[in-house]
Enzyme design. Structure first.
Site, mmCIF file in Angstrom:
data_model
loop_
_atom_site.group_PDB
_atom_site.id
_atom_site.type_symbol
_atom_site.label_atom_id
_atom_site.label_comp_id
_atom_site.label_asym_id
_atom_site.label_seq_id
_atom_site.Cartn_x
_atom_site.Cartn_y
_atom_site.Cartn_z
ATOM 1 N N THR A 1 6.912 -0.574 -15.805
ATOM 2 C CA THR A 1 5.856 0.370 -16.207
ATOM 3 C C THR A 1 5.756 0.431 -17.736
ATOM 4 O O THR A 1 4.656 0.306 -18.299
ATOM 5 C CB THR A 1 6.097 1.774 -15.616
ATOM 6 O OG1 THR A 1 6.455 1.641 -14.250
ATOM 7 C CG2 THR A 1 4.864 2.632 -15.738
ATOM 8 N N SER B 1 6.233 -3.448 -8.062
ATOM 9 C CA SER B 1 6.666 -2.982 -6.735
ATOM 10 C C SER B 1 6.067 -3.875 -5.645
ATOM 11 O O SER B 1 6.745 -4.221 -4.672
ATOM 12 C CB SER B 1 6.209 -1.539 -6.492
ATOM 13 O OG SER B 1 7.124 -0.620 -7.054
ATOM 14 N N ASN C 1 12.234 6.672 -17.651
ATOM 15 C CA ASN C 1 12.123 5.234 -17.382
ATOM 16 C C ASN C 1 10.932 4.577 -18.078
ATOM 17 O O ASN C 1 11.063 3.498 -18.655
ATOM 18 C CB ASN C 1 12.071 5.024 -15.866
ATOM 19 C CG ASN C 1 11.744 3.608 -15.499
ATOM 20 O OD1 ASN C 1 10.593 3.272 -15.214
ATOM 21 N ND2 ASN C 1 12.735 2.741 -15.537
ATOM 22 N N GLN D 1 -3.672 6.752 -7.463
ATOM 23 C CA GLN D 1 -2.950 5.555 -7.017
ATOM 24 C C GLN D 1 -3.862 4.582 -6.270
ATOM 25 O O GLN D 1 -3.685 3.373 -6.347
ATOM 26 C CB GLN D 1 -1.772 5.987 -6.122
ATOM 27 C CG GLN D 1 -0.635 4.984 -6.062
ATOM 28 C CD GLN D 1 0.341 5.092 -7.219
ATOM 29 O OE1 GLN D 1 0.701 6.193 -7.627
ATOM 30 N NE2 GLN D 1 0.757 3.971 -7.782
ATOM 31 N N GLY E 1 9.879 5.189 -6.818
ATOM 32 C CA GLY E 1 10.241 6.288 -7.709
ATOM 33 C C GLY E 1 9.058 6.844 -8.484
ATOM 34 O O GLY E 1 7.954 6.288 -8.473
ATOM 35 N N ASP E 2 9.292 7.949 -9.128
ATOM 36 C CA ASP E 2 8.370 8.573 -10.089
ATOM 37 C C ASP E 2 9.265 9.550 -10.860
ATOM 38 O O ASP E 2 10.493 9.356 -10.872
ATOM 39 C CB ASP E 2 7.208 9.280 -9.359
ATOM 40 C CG ASP E 2 6.037 9.609 -10.282
ATOM 41 O OD1 ASP E 2 5.200 8.738 -10.530
ATOM 42 O OD2 ASP E 2 5.960 10.758 -10.778
ATOM 43 N N LYS F 1 0.944 2.944 -0.780
ATOM 44 C CA LYS F 1 1.980 2.600 -1.764
ATOM 45 C C LYS F 1 1.911 3.578 -2.902
ATOM 46 O O LYS F 1 0.824 3.847 -3.436
ATOM 47 C CB LYS F 1 1.724 1.174 -2.292
ATOM 48 C CG LYS F 1 2.748 0.724 -3.313
ATOM 49 C CD LYS F 1 3.979 0.150 -2.651
ATOM 50 C CE LYS F 1 5.179 0.050 -3.575
ATOM 51 N NZ LYS F 1 5.989 1.301 -3.629
ATOM 52 N N LYS G 1 1.283 8.878 -2.217
ATOM 53 C CA LYS G 1 2.217 9.517 -3.156
ATOM 54 C C LYS G 1 2.985 10.589 -2.403
ATOM 55 O O LYS G 1 2.509 11.097 -1.386
ATOM 56 C CB LYS G 1 1.441 10.183 -4.296
ATOM 57 C CG LYS G 1 2.271 10.416 -5.533
ATOM 58 C CD LYS G 1 2.278 9.201 -6.417
ATOM 59 C CE LYS G 1 3.209 9.332 -7.581
ATOM 60 N NZ LYS G 1 3.026 8.207 -8.527
HETATM 61 N N1 GLU Z 1 5.305 6.062 -9.585
HETATM 62 C C1 GLU Z 1 4.762 4.850 -10.111
HETATM 63 C C2 GLU Z 1 3.278 5.018 -10.349
HETATM 64 O O1 GLU Z 1 2.845 6.075 -10.713
HETATM 65 C C3 GLU Z 1 5.140 3.614 -9.316
HETATM 66 C C4 GLU Z 1 4.773 3.617 -7.875
HETATM 67 C C5 GLU Z 1 5.331 2.455 -7.081
HETATM 68 O O2 GLU Z 1 6.026 1.604 -7.635
HETATM 69 O O3 GLU Z 1 5.051 2.429 -5.885
HETATM 70 O O4 GLU Z 1 2.487 4.112 -10.239
#
Ligand code: GLU
Length: 450
Positions: A214, A382, A245, A115, A169-170, A94, A130
């Site tokens: 976030t 998420s 965001n 992550q 997203g990121d 994830k 990622k």
């Molecule tokens: N990109 C976000 C993070 O850095 C969210 C990742 C997600 O929702 O899977 O955690």
């Protein structure tokens, strides 16, 4: 002969550097985590016996692929796509997708590695992954974005699924991109697998509060740190870097809790509005019109736009929330913040502070919320989106927001407890890294050498 904890960590770090030459961001993320794990290896040598660290720093799988697409002039363009499937011990991979010209293997690996620990800390059953591309969404038309997303997903769809790997997203990937990516995935699969992506539109399986999660989560986390000192956001001056965001919803929540946010930024420069940022203007400029932050001063002539590099951290504030990107806050900026009396720093972006900057904050008694803990609210919601998709139902905004607040409070408590237990009271870098590590490591041992 038994290896000392320090020796073990140093040896594995040498292997990482040798196996991943030149990948400076990845080395930095690994170094931060390795240094903070020494106390747990000293107390529990079982992790050394199972050589957990060397297994953890090696991604289970890395996919790199060609993304060809046709621009509006009819010219064929090529980008590089990535997905790193880092660790699936506690759940499906994830993590988000980043579209930015700086994306390369090092960036995606640093993000994927972080992550693993962040996702573990949320308490949700999600592994670490990622992905992204060196595609630059800036200045592209809607149709170009769509064609790029379709090409990207044509390949990625072979490697993901609701029970294997769930992107989101990121930077550079928001609701619009997730919509195009989901459409293409559905077409490739010929079935409606809502849980394959998170951050979806509300009418096709998205979760309420995901957009805000976030930024809100970062503020909830900092609020927990402040509460422990009998303090709050009320009446505080706050600086938030970025204007995407994460920043927008950090500004929104901090303001709601009684703070005055006086600055935010984008890659061109920053705006300083001593009366407090007008968030409606920022939202419209960034989310609807997709313009640069400097346009803000056209509507608010009392505000200033400045371009010096890193200059946003020279603005005196009580609370700093770096929410832009990696390494945006260096040692010098940290020293300036400290001399201006900053009380708390909460990392909304991934790895925004350099290792030296973190040391400055910790050495000067600044309350410091590291990214893996402070920005985990996004991925946590998420996981709640995945849960709703599996159950084919949708919770209210209030239900999800309450769960998010509980998750952030638990992450804080877990980090504080582990920092204390392993001899570094108050050091949430150590606490968060150990808490995140321990769960994944224990599960890896339970599941055998695979
Ligand atoms: N990109 C976000 C993070 O850095 C969210 C990742 C997600 O929702 O899977 O955690």
């Amino acid at each position: 002969m038994t290896t000392s904890a320090k020796q073990y960590v140093n040896d594995v770090f040498e292997i990482v550097k040798k196996r991943n030459p030149g990948e400076t961001e990845f080395h930095q993320a690994v170094k931060e985590i390795f240094d903070s794990l020494v106390p747990i290896f000293e107390q529990d040598p079982v992790y050394i016996e199972h050589n957990i660290l060397e297994r953890m720093v090696e991604p289970e799988r890395i996919i790199s692929f060609r993304v060809p697409w046709v621009d509006d002039e009819g010219k064929v363009r090529v980008n590089r796509g990535f997905r790193v499937q880092f660790n699936s011990a506690i759940g499906p991979y994830k993590g988000g997708l980043r579209f930015h010209p700086s994306v390369n293997a090092s960036i995606i690996k640093f993000l994927g590695f972080e992550q693993i620990f962040k996702n573990s800390l949320t308490g949700q059953p999600i592994g670490g992954g990622k992905g992204g591309s060196d595609f630059d969404p800036k200045g592209k038309s809607d149709n170009e974005i769509m064609r790029f997303c379709q090409s990207f997903m044509s390949e990625l769809s072979k490697h993901i699924g609701p029970d294997t790997d769930v992107p989101a997203g990121d930077i550079g990937v928001g609701a619009r991109e997730i919509g195009y990516l989901f459409g293409q995935y559905k077409k490739m699969r010929g079935g409606y697998e809502a849980g394959v992506l998170t951050g979806k539109g509300l009418d096709f399986g998205g979760s309420l509060t995901r957009t805000e999660a976030t930024g809100y989560g970062t503020v909830y986390f900092v609020n927990e740190m402040l509460k422990d000192q009998n303090d709050s956001f009320e009446g505080k001056t706050v600086v938030v870097s970025g204007s995407g965001n994460v920043s927008i919803y950090a500004i929104e929540k901090a303001t709601e809790l009684g703070a005055k946010v006086v600055a935010c930024s984008d890659s061109n420069g920053y705006i300083y509005d001593k009366n407090g940022i007008n968030l409606e203007t920022v939202k419209r400029l960034k989310e609807v019109e997709r313009k640069r932050i400097k346009e803000y001063v056209n509507e608010h002539p009392e505000a200033e736009f400045k371009t010096e590099d890193g200059g946003i951290w020279s603005i005196p504030c009580d609370i700093a929330l770096p929410c832009a990107t990696q390494n945006e806050l260096n040692e010098e900026a940290a020293k300036t913040l400290v001399s201006n009396g900053v009380k708390a720093v909460g990392e909304g972006a991934n790895m925004p502070s350099t290792l030296d900057a973190i040391d400055v904050f910790l050495d000067n008694g600044v309350l410091f919320g590291p990214a893996k803990a402070a920005n985990a609210g996004g991925v946590a919601v998420s996981a709640l989106e995945m849960a709703q998709n599996s159950a084919r139902l949708a919770w209210t905004f209030e239900e999800v927001d309450e769960k998010l607040q509980n998750i952030m409070a638990n992450i804080y408590k877990n980090s504080v407890d582990n920092a204390e237990k392993y001899g570094h009271p108050g050091n949430l870098v150590v606490g968060a890294n150990i808490a995140g590590f321990r769960k994944v490591a224990d599960v890896m041992i339970a599941q055998g050498v695979i």
